[in-house]
Design an enzyme around this catalytic site. Structure first.
Site, PDB file in Angstrom:
ATOM      1  N   CYS A 105      31.846  18.931  53.599  1.00 37.30           N
ATOM      2  CA  CYS A 105      31.919  18.752  55.120  1.00 37.30           C
ATOM      3  C   CYS A 105      33.316  19.346  55.419  1.00 37.30           C
ATOM      4  CB  CYS A 105      31.896  17.488  55.385  1.00 37.30           C
ATOM      5  SG  CYS A 105      32.385  16.908  57.084  1.00 37.30           S
ATOM      6  N   GLU A 135      33.393  11.542  46.477  1.00 35.82           N
ATOM      7  CA  GLU A 135      34.394  12.306  47.504  1.00 35.82           C
ATOM      8  C   GLU A 135      35.755  12.203  46.820  1.00 35.82           C
ATOM      9  OE1 GLU A 135      34.786  11.347  51.879  1.00 35.82           O
ATOM     10  OE2 GLU A 135      36.842  11.851  51.727  1.00 35.82           O
ATOM     11  N   CYS A 200      37.724  10.660  58.833  1.00 31.25           N
ATOM     12  CA  CYS A 200      37.269  11.484  59.634  1.00 31.25           C
ATOM     13  C   CYS A 200      37.043  10.624  61.126  1.00 31.25           C
ATOM     14  CB  CYS A 200      36.048  12.159  59.206  1.00 31.25           C
ATOM     15  SG  CYS A 200      34.588  11.071  59.275  1.00 31.25           S
ATOM     16  N   ASN A 230      29.455   3.923  53.325  1.00 30.54           N
ATOM     17  CA  ASN A 230      29.889   3.699  54.776  1.00 30.54           C
ATOM     18  C   ASN A 230      28.776   2.635  55.471  1.00 30.54           C
ATOM     19  OD1 ASN A 230      27.972   5.137  56.587  1.00 30.54           O
ATOM     20  ND2 ASN A 230      28.248   6.765  54.954  1.00 30.54           N
TER      21      ASN A 230
END
Ligand code: SF4
Length: 307
Positions: A105, A135, A200, A230
């Site tokens: 991303c 990540e 983000c 998330n």
């Protein structure tokens, strides 16, 4: 004439203003779907933390590998997920004999750039995020000295002097990140602490939307994979706001009994959840609301008309 109704067990369904799959995951999935016709395709890790998507990939012949797999065992096309990888891992996989599709991303790339700019300026690297998450591993992979802060106790590893540069995993709740940054500043007052906010905007929008939902709902359904970070963050956010949260993966998981007595039911979803799944859940909830009302009517008999 006054019509007196028994209180019906019907509830309203409210969809969050921001929910579900973000553009980063959507683009990664679209790039992977384009490779369905190719032979020998391996995703390096879990493309999306969502069992329905994993099933679709398997059915289309896409293998799930691991960034740490032996390069000898993996040929054909490899896909780097939206979570990104370290520069070291990227170069390990690049080879004239292998095609690499990089779906990192752009907002994860931005977090990489922020961390690297801090290091270039002489700051000690600190990442706020979940230890072991793909990540976070990607962010810290090129910097063995980097520290990951998941909770307050981890601050004890931060140096006591010098310059400390902090970024965050893109999907962390911004309030918690800000609290941890303030804690670092107060516990390391001799240090120059510089923080670059890399949470983000899709994550922030979803977290803000869940707060709005919590103000009007007595129960919130969070749709997403049980291994999606998330999604778990959204469940915790709902619970911290004092509202009951129910996490499900698909409409079929919904149970009528959960909604007895509920008046306003919210629906939100993690960034790895397909929008069609979320809409399927909302539709099923609306049907359930009607089913509960009909059940009440049958129990209570005809509405009583008082003159
Ligand atoms: S959650 Fe944010 S950073 Fe991660 S893929 Fe989605 S948009 Fe990109």
């Amino acid at each position: 004439m006054q019509i007196e109704k028994e209180e019906m067990n019907q509830f309203n369904v409210h969809l969050a203003s921001h929910y579900g799959m973000c553009f980063g995951v959507r683009d990664a999935l679209a790039a992977t779907r384009k490779a369905y016709d190719e032979n020998d395709v391996t995703v390096l890790g879990q493309l999306v933390h969502n069992p329905l998507v994993s099933k679709e990939l398997t059915e289309n012949g896409i293998r799930e590998g691991d960034l740490d797999d032996s390069l000898m065992d993996v040929s054909g096309t490899v896909i780097i997920t939206a979570h990104g990888v370290s520069g070291t891992d990227r170069s390990r996989w690049e080879s004239p004999h292998r095609k690499v599709i990089d779906t990192t991303c752009p907002l994860v790339n931005k977090a990489h750039a922020a961390l690297s700019s801090l290091i270039d300026l002489g700051f000690f690297p600190v990442v706020i995020g979940k230890k072991g998450h793909a990540e976070v591993n990607g962010l810290t992979g090129d910097y063995p000295q980097a520290i990951v802060i998941e909770r307050e106790e981890d601050i004890s590893d931060v140096p006591h002097e010098g310059k400390v540069g902090v970024v965050s995993q893109t999907t962390q709740p911004i309030e918690r990140v800000n609290e941890l940054v303030e804690k670092i500043r107060s516990l390391r007052s001799a240090c120059e602490v510089r923080f670059i906010d890399t949470v983000c905007s899709p994550t922030k929008n979803r977290q803000r939307a869940v707060k709005d939902l919590a103000e009007i709902c007595d129960l919130i359904v969070v749709v997403g994979g049980s291994n999606s970070n998330n999604t778990s963050e959204l469940v915790s956010a709902v619970e911290q706001l004092g509202v009951r949260a129910i996490q499900i993966e698909r409409p079929e998981d919904l149970m009528l009994d959960w909604f007895l007595g509920a008046k306003n039911v919210g629906v939100t979803a993690g960034t790895s959840t397909l929008n069609q799944t979320v809409l399927g859940v909302s539709d099923r909830l609306r049907e359930m609301s009607k089913e509960l009302m009909l059940k009440d009517r049958n129990l209570n008999g005809k509405e009583e008309i008082l003159c």
